[in-house]
Design an enzyme around this catalytic site. Structure first.
Site, PDB file in Angstrom:
ATOM      1  N   ASN A 163       9.900  13.468  -3.229  1.00 52.51           N
ATOM      2  CA  ASN A 163      10.575  13.960  -4.436  1.00 52.51           C
ATOM      3  C   ASN A 163      10.061  15.317  -4.913  1.00 52.51           C
ATOM      4  OD1 ASN A 163       8.205  12.528  -5.176  1.00 52.51           O
ATOM      5  ND2 ASN A 163       8.918  12.460  -7.278  1.00 52.51           N
ATOM      6  N   GLY A 239       3.730   7.102  -3.654  1.00 48.92           N
ATOM      7  CA  GLY A 239       5.013   6.636  -3.135  1.00 48.92           C
ATOM      8  C   GLY A 239       5.441   5.384  -3.863  1.00 48.92           C
ATOM      9  N   THR A 243       5.538   0.062  -0.773  1.00 48.64           N
ATOM     10  CA  THR A 243       4.711   0.683   0.273  1.00 48.64           C
ATOM     11  C   THR A 243       3.239   0.615  -0.124  1.00 48.64           C
ATOM     12  OG1 THR A 243       6.532   2.244   0.542  1.00 48.64           O
ATOM     13  CG2 THR A 243       4.533   2.700   1.793  1.00 48.64           C
ATOM     14  N   GLU A 261      -0.744   5.961  -6.298  1.00 50.74           N
ATOM     15  CA  GLU A 261       0.142   6.439  -7.379  1.00 50.74           C
ATOM     16  C   GLU A 261       1.533   5.951  -7.042  1.00 50.74           C
ATOM     17  OE1 GLU A 261      -0.865   7.932 -10.038  1.00 50.74           O
ATOM     18  OE2 GLU A 261      -2.933   8.223  -9.374  1.00 50.74           O
ATOM     19  N   CYS A 295       8.694  10.599 -10.713  1.00 54.35           N
ATOM     20  CA  CYS A 295       8.162   9.293 -11.112  1.00 54.35           C
ATOM     21  C   CYS A 295       7.979   9.211 -12.621  1.00 54.35           C
ATOM     22  CB  CYS A 295       6.836   9.054 -10.403  1.00 54.35           C
ATOM     23  SG  CYS A 295       5.678  10.407 -10.632  1.00 54.35           S
ATOM     24  N   GLU A 474      -5.719  10.300 -10.668  1.00 53.44           N
ATOM     25  CA  GLU A 474      -5.878  11.627 -10.058  1.00 53.44           C
ATOM     26  C   GLU A 474      -6.161  12.631 -11.173  1.00 53.44           C
ATOM     27  OE1 GLU A 474      -2.123  11.979  -7.870  1.00 53.44           O
ATOM     28  OE2 GLU A 474      -3.186  11.375  -6.055  1.00 53.44           O
TER      29      GLU A 474
HETATM   30  P1  NDP Z   1       7.741   5.582   0.020  1.00 54.12           P
HETATM   31  O1  NDP Z   1       6.758   4.601  -0.464  1.00 54.12           O
HETATM   32  O2  NDP Z   1       8.900   5.109   0.791  1.00 54.12           O
HETATM   33  O3  NDP Z   1       7.045   6.687   0.935  1.00 54.12           O
HETATM   34  C1  NDP Z   1       5.938   7.460   0.510  1.00 54.12           C
HETATM   35  C2  NDP Z   1       5.208   7.965   1.734  1.00 54.12           C
HETATM   36  O4  NDP Z   1       4.641   6.851   2.414  1.00 54.12           O
HETATM   37  C3  NDP Z   1       6.117   8.652   2.746  1.00 54.12           C
HETATM   38  O5  NDP Z   1       5.404   9.696   3.358  1.00 54.12           O
HETATM   39  C4  NDP Z   1       6.414   7.538   3.711  1.00 54.12           C
HETATM   40  O6  NDP Z   1       6.821   7.969   4.984  1.00 54.12           O
HETATM   41  C5  NDP Z   1       5.065   6.839   3.760  1.00 54.12           C
HETATM   42  N1  NDP Z   1       5.097   5.464   4.242  1.00 54.12           N
HETATM   43  C6  NDP Z   1       6.144   4.613   4.329  1.00 54.12           C
HETATM   44  N2  NDP Z   1       5.742   3.429   4.840  1.00 54.12           N
HETATM   45  C7  NDP Z   1       4.412   3.523   5.073  1.00 54.12           C
HETATM   46  C8  NDP Z   1       3.421   2.632   5.577  1.00 54.12           C
HETATM   47  N3  NDP Z   1       3.710   1.392   5.954  1.00 54.12           N
HETATM   48  N4  NDP Z   1       2.152   3.061   5.663  1.00 54.12           N
HETATM   49  C9  NDP Z   1       1.827   4.301   5.259  1.00 54.12           C
HETATM   50  N5  NDP Z   1       2.711   5.194   4.795  1.00 54.12           N
HETATM   51  C10 NDP Z   1       3.991   4.812   4.682  1.00 54.12           C
HETATM   52  O7  NDP Z   1       8.184   6.381  -1.274  1.00 54.12           O
HETATM   53  P2  NDP Z   1       9.295   7.503  -1.361  1.00 54.12           P
HETATM   54  O8  NDP Z   1       8.985   8.586  -0.381  1.00 54.12           O
HETATM   55  O9  NDP Z   1      10.618   6.840  -1.323  1.00 54.12           O
HETATM   56  O10 NDP Z   1       9.001   8.103  -2.810  1.00 54.12           O
HETATM   57  C11 NDP Z   1       9.547   7.598  -3.966  1.00 54.12           C
HETATM   58  C12 NDP Z   1       8.557   6.713  -4.697  1.00 54.12           C
HETATM   59  O11 NDP Z   1       7.378   7.433  -4.992  1.00 54.12           O
HETATM   60  C13 NDP Z   1       9.081   6.232  -6.020  1.00 54.12           C
HETATM   61  O12 NDP Z   1       8.788   4.864  -6.179  1.00 54.12           O
HETATM   62  C14 NDP Z   1       8.305   7.050  -7.016  1.00 54.12           C
HETATM   63  O13 NDP Z   1       8.161   6.456  -8.297  1.00 54.12           O
HETATM   64  C15 NDP Z   1       7.003   7.197  -6.337  1.00 54.12           C
HETATM   65  N6  NDP Z   1       6.264   8.326  -6.873  1.00 54.12           N
HETATM   66  C16 NDP Z   1       5.146   8.085  -7.635  1.00 54.12           C
HETATM   67  C17 NDP Z   1       4.449   9.122  -8.217  1.00 54.12           C
HETATM   68  C18 NDP Z   1       3.211   8.891  -9.023  1.00 54.12           C
HETATM   69  O14 NDP Z   1       2.468   9.836  -9.240  1.00 54.12           O
HETATM   70  N7  NDP Z   1       2.952   7.674  -9.487  1.00 54.12           N
HETATM   71  C19 NDP Z   1       4.892  10.518  -8.046  1.00 54.12           C
HETATM   72  C20 NDP Z   1       6.068  10.655  -7.222  1.00 54.12           C
HETATM   73  C21 NDP Z   1       6.725   9.587  -6.672  1.00 54.12           C
HETATM   74  P3  NDP Z   1       8.337   8.390   5.339  1.00 54.12           P
HETATM   75  O15 NDP Z   1       9.113   8.506   4.111  1.00 54.12           O
HETATM   76  O16 NDP Z   1       8.160   9.675   6.004  1.00 54.12           O
HETATM   77  O17 NDP Z   1       8.851   7.341   6.274  1.00 54.12           O
END
Ligand code: NDP
Length: 493
Positions: A163, A239, A243, A261, A295, A474
């Site tokens: 994002n 993420g 996940t 996070e 987020c 963080e």
């Molecule tokens: P995901 O959890 O799908 O992915 C985050 C990252 O983790 C990506 O690089 C993804 O790879 C990777 N990933 C996926 N599966 C695994 C695994 N089994 N082991 C290790 N890494 C893995 O989140 P999104 O990318 O869809 O992001 C959106 C989410 O992030 C929302 O829920 C949002 O709220 C949250 N978020 C939280 C923030 C915070 O500070 N609290 C800030 C910004 C977002 P790939 O996508 O390349 O397959």
């Protein structure tokens, strides 16, 4: 033509993004690549390495080899290299912003004035913070002296989402390398471009080889290989909550250090005594900045009943006027949704809201622009009312341009609504009554509360969530403490 602009600012037009391992740009061992799609046109415009555990292993070995030199380098020398990286981000703002907008779908102006400058600040902030980072001493009278050594933990993993690609990527990498660690990092395969350009910047800045290694590819392949790697014992992840739970499940039996996070479902609480015009304007911004894909966006808006109708009219009028479409046009306020999977997910939640009895006040469907973006992934900013705070639409993270409105009568009632989800990341409260502002802030279950503002950030403050929004904090010293191990030395005098 667009890539010419990037070429002009030192980056070559390219088809294949490459991994950055041991100071070099390399293809994945598999030699396979994934399509990288521009969501505003829904066309493939470059290719992202489809890396696997072999690339992670190479990255780990490079990081391990670099660690003794990097960790023993003086903080001043590390800081100087990082400041050069920060300067190069600033000098290449135009190219990086354009790349981020094309890759992610966000308006170009937002990347240029918000996200890329923030990536620069992340590096600059930790480059200077490390020069002031200190540890504690605990004298025991004349008997003994304790002092705490803080040493880098070694090779760490940083995994970030799509994002705010470069912003969140650098938010992790900067404290990790400032503290003397070497990093294996993975950006989201949905938005890999600026991490790739960042690797070129690191090379130009003279970051020693192996200090930062960027492995592109899918989470279940690259991310899980990083998390399960027996020698990588510290993981910083941003993420989704699901996940994060999977990462915690794998990491726990290996006793890894985790910073998670995760998701949010943030309430915006509006009291009748707010500064009305400012509140309407800022709550529109809090709802729809970056298509609601932050987020911290406020997606549940609770409004005190005496001003509910007035607020609804003003808010919906401003939302309906938001210009949606081509992210490269200056007047665009709402760009494209980052991926088709996410686009479908958001639309399915709008359908769910209708099934749950919600009324759509504006938006509610996909948007089809004219011209070059006619096949792009756009969704109208959507406002829904008439839902109970416990329904799925109000409980689950949608992470898109979808917001609900609900009236409340008392402070107790709105606190119950606000605290009713599994999440606890952020909240914004709008009131001119100081006592009420403090009272409500104290009772909100979240890691961050904004009073009469939203997304006002000071990088020194702790950042993170409670409940299923995350583990750890963080920012500032918190991040430098996470990326170091504390060792107490007790000297008998
Ligand atoms: P995901 O959890 O799908 O992915 C985050 C990252 O983790 C990506 O690089 C993804 O790879 C990777 N990933 C996926 N599966 C695994 C695994 N089994 N082991 C290790 N890494 C893995 O989140 P999104 O990318 O869809 O992001 C959106 C989410 O992030 C929302 O829920 C949002 O709220 C949250 N978020 C939280 C923030 C915070 O500070 N609290 C800030 C910004 C977002 P790939 O996508 O390349 O397959």
């Amino acid at each position: 033509m667009l890539w010419n602009w990037i070429a002009l600012s030192r980056f070559e037009p390219m088809e294949n993004i490459l991994n950055y391992i041991n100071g070099e740009l390399v293809a994945p061992v598999s030699q396979s690549f994934l399509d990288n799609i521009n969501p505003a046109t829904n066309e493939v415009y470059s290719y992202c390495p489809d890396s696997d555990e072999r690339d992670v292993q190479l990255a780990y070995e490079a990081a391990e080899a670099a660690f003794p030199i990097w960790s023993e380098m003086s903080t001043g020398d590390r800081s100087r290299i990082m400041l050069k990286i920060a300067r190069l981000i600033e000098e290449n703002n135009d190219a990086l912003s354009l790349a981020e907008s094309i890759d992610q779908g966000k308006p170009l102006w937002l990347a240029k004035h918000g996200e890329i400058p923030r990536a620069q600040s992340n590096i600059h902030f930790f480059a200077t913070a490390i020069e002031h980072f200190a540890s504690e001493a605990h004298p025991m009278g004349n008997h003994a002296l304790n002092y705490t050594l803080r040493t880098p933990v070694g090779v760490v993993a940083c995994i970030s989402p799509w994002n705010l690609p470069l912003y969140l990527f650098t938010w992790k990498i900067a404290p990790a390398i400032a503290a003397g660690n070497c990093v294996v990092a993975k950006p989201s395969e949905i938005t890999p471009m600026t991490a790739y350009l960042f690797s070129k910047i690191c090379m130009e800045a003279g970051l020693p080889k192996g200090v930062l290694n960027i492995v592109h590819g899918l989470g279940p392949k690259v991310g899980s290989a990083m998390v399960g790697h027996p020698k990588i014992n510290t993981i910083s992840f941003t993420g989704g909550t699901k996940t994060g739970a999977e990462i915690a499940r794998v990491a726990a039996p290996m006793f890894k250090k985790l910073s998670l996070e995760l998701g949010g479902k943030n309430p915006t609480i509006i009291f009748a005594d707010c500064d009305f015009e400012k509140t309407v304007k800022e709550s529109v911004r809090a709802s729809f900045t970056n298509q609601g894909e932050i987020c911290l966006c406020g997606s549940r808006i609770y409004v005190e009943r005496s001003i509910y109708d007035k607020f609804k009219t003003a808010y919906v009028t401003q939302v309906a006027a938001l210009k949606i479409g081509d992210p490269l046009q200056d007047e665009t306020k709402v760009g494209a949704i980052a991926s088709k999977v996410h686009f479908d997910k958001i639309l399915s939640y709008i359908e769910l809201a209708k099934e749950e009895g919600g009324s759509i006040l504006t938006g509610g469907k996909a948007f089809v622009p004219q011209g070059r973006c006619e096949n792009g992934l756009f969704i109208e900013p959507t406002v829904i009312e008439g839902l109970n705070h416990l329904c799925r639409t109000n409980q689950e993270e949608i992470f898109g341009p979808v917001v609900t409105l609900q009236p409340f009568d008392t402070e107790e009632e709105v606190l119950e609504y606000a605290n009713s989800t599994q999440y606890g990341l952020a909240c914004s409260v709008w009131t001119e009554n100081l006592g009420k502002a403090h009272r409500v802030s104290a009772k909100i279950k979240s890691g961050i509360v904004w009073i009469n503002c939203w997304l006002l950030r000071d990088l020194r403050t702790p950042f993170g969530g409670v409940k299923q929004s995350g583990v750890g904090r963080e920012g500032g010293w918190e991040a430098l403490r996470f990326f170091t191990e504390a060792k107490n030395v007790c000297v008998k005098l």
